[in-house]
Design a protein around this motif. Structure first.
Motif, short mmCIF file in Angstrom:
data_model
loop_
_atom_site.label_atom_id
_atom_site.label_comp_id
_atom_site.label_asym_id
_atom_site.label_seq_id
_atom_site.Cartn_x
_atom_site.Cartn_y
_atom_site.Cartn_z
N LYS A 67 0.83 -1.20 0.00
CA LYS A 67 0.00 0.00 0.00
C LYS A 67 0.86 1.25 0.00
O LYS A 67 0.59 2.23 -0.71
N TYR A 70 2.43 1.76 -3.40
CA TYR A 70 1.47 2.27 -4.39
C TYR A 70 1.34 3.78 -4.29
O TYR A 70 1.14 4.47 -5.31
N ASP A 71 1.48 4.31 -3.10
CA ASP A 71 1.35 5.75 -2.88
C ASP A 71 2.66 6.50 -3.10
O ASP A 71 2.70 7.73 -3.00
N GLU A 73 5.63 7.98 -5.28
CA GLU A 73 5.84 8.41 -6.66
C GLU A 73 7.21 8.00 -7.20
O GLU A 73 7.32 7.50 -8.31
N GLU A 136 -5.20 -6.00 -5.27
CA GLU A 136 -5.30 -4.85 -6.16
C GLU A 136 -4.13 -3.89 -5.97
O GLU A 136 -3.53 -3.82 -4.90
N ASN A 137 -3.82 -3.18 -7.03
CA ASN A 137 -2.76 -2.17 -7.02
C ASN A 137 -1.40 -2.78 -6.69
O ASN A 137 -0.61 -2.21 -5.92
N ASP A 196 -0.52 -0.52 -12.13
CA ASP A 196 -1.77 -0.03 -12.73
C ASP A 196 -2.89 -0.13 -11.70
O ASP A 196 -3.07 -1.17 -11.05
N GLU A 197 -3.63 0.92 -11.59
CA GLU A 197 -4.69 0.98 -10.57
C GLU A 197 -5.68 -0.18 -10.72
O GLU A 197 -6.19 -0.45 -11.81
N GLY A 198 -5.91 -0.86 -9.61
CA GLY A 198 -6.88 -1.94 -9.58
C GLY A 198 -6.38 -3.27 -10.10
O GLY A 198 -7.09 -4.28 -10.01
N GLU A 199 -5.14 -3.32 -10.63
CA GLU A 199 -4.64 -4.55 -11.26
C GLU A 199 -3.73 -5.35 -10.31
O GLU A 199 -3.19 -4.82 -9.34
#
Length: 272
Positions: A67, A70-71, A73, A136-137, A196-199
């Motif tokens: 998590k 994912y946040d 950059e 996800e993500n 990729d978001e949600g993948e």
């Protein structure tokens, strides 16, 4: 007789050396495969002994890492200087999971990081990418050598095509991924390793082309649902250890028999 003896002995020695050179790559690869499959089996035994609370705690740590990743950059895809990274999912001597690719007969332990010491032993998880626990993500990247002397890792990764499947065995769960993309990129090109978001992705990465290593091959799979047929595929993959061990033992015994027979013939001729 005096001339005959050294010439024959030297000939036999050269024959043994030649046979050794011919058999070394095959035997070395098989021994390496057996060793890695043994490590995978031991990992499975270790995680099977975990309590539900222990497994939940390990998964929670990895999920929190993913998590946070994912946040983030800016990500570093080289070695991680974060000591916490090496403790997450570390339940058996640095092994976090295993990657099973039935089509090319690969079953490797996956270690933390991608430095030389790690990739000498098996596959490595690339820092800066998600831990391979699914969800996800996430986008985990697993790297291994191609054309490594005496060992077969991702040599046949080029044979994977869109639609082929591979598995990640992590803790007490098996995750199935289906290849949807195969790419060849420059060594420093990390544009395809993003999340990729949600993948839920896992990419397999190795050097390309064989023994030249000017580029990188990236085979990316998307998580799909397991089926009852997958259990048959996985079990057949794990059953390869015994036949390989028998093959190695047969080769060693065969070489010893040849040496004994030649020695026996030499001894008889020398007596005459």
């Amino acid at each position: 007789m005096k001339k005959f003896k050294p010439i024959l002995i030297i000939s036999v020695m050269l024959l043994v050396v030649a046979v050794g050179f011919l058999l070394y790559p095959t035997v070395s690869n098989i021994i390496n495969d057996i060793t890695n499959e043994s490590k995978v089996s031991n990992y499975s035994n270790v995680v099977s002994a975990l309590s539900d609370d222990e497994e939940s705690s390990l998964l929670e740590e990895a999920e929190n890492y993913n998590k946070l990743l994912y946040d983030t950059e800016e990500r570093d895809f080289e070695e991680s200087d974060d000591s916490d990274y090496y403790n997450i999912l570390n339940v058996d001597n640095g092994i976090m999971c295993s990657v099973d690719i039935p089509k090319i007969n690969v079953n490797l332990p996956v270690y933390h990081g991608i430095d030389d010491d790690v990739l000498d032993e098996g596959a490595g998880h690339m820092p800066g990418t998600s831990f391979p626990i699914g969800g996800e993500n996430t986008h985990a990247v697993i790297s291994a050598h191609t054309a490594y002397p005496g060992k077969t890792f991702f040599n046949d990764l080029t044979k994977l095509e869109v639609g082929d499947e591979f598995y990640i065995n992590v803790l007490n769960q098996t995750l199935k991924y289906r290849v949807f993309e195969v790419n060849i990129v420059e060594p420093n090109d990390t544009s395809l390793l993003g999340i990729d978001e949600g993948e839920d992705y896992v990419s397999l990465l190795t050097c390309y082309p064989y023994a030249v290593n000017t580029h990188r091959l990236i085979v990316t799979g998307k998580r799909v649902t397991m089926s009852s047929d997958d259990e048959v595929v996985i079990s057949s993959q794990s059953s390869n250890v015994i036949p390989r061990m028998i093959f190695v033992i047969s080769i060693v015994v065969g070489v010893l028999i040849v040496i004994f027979v030649v020695w026996f013939i030499i001894r008889r001729k020398l007596k005459k």
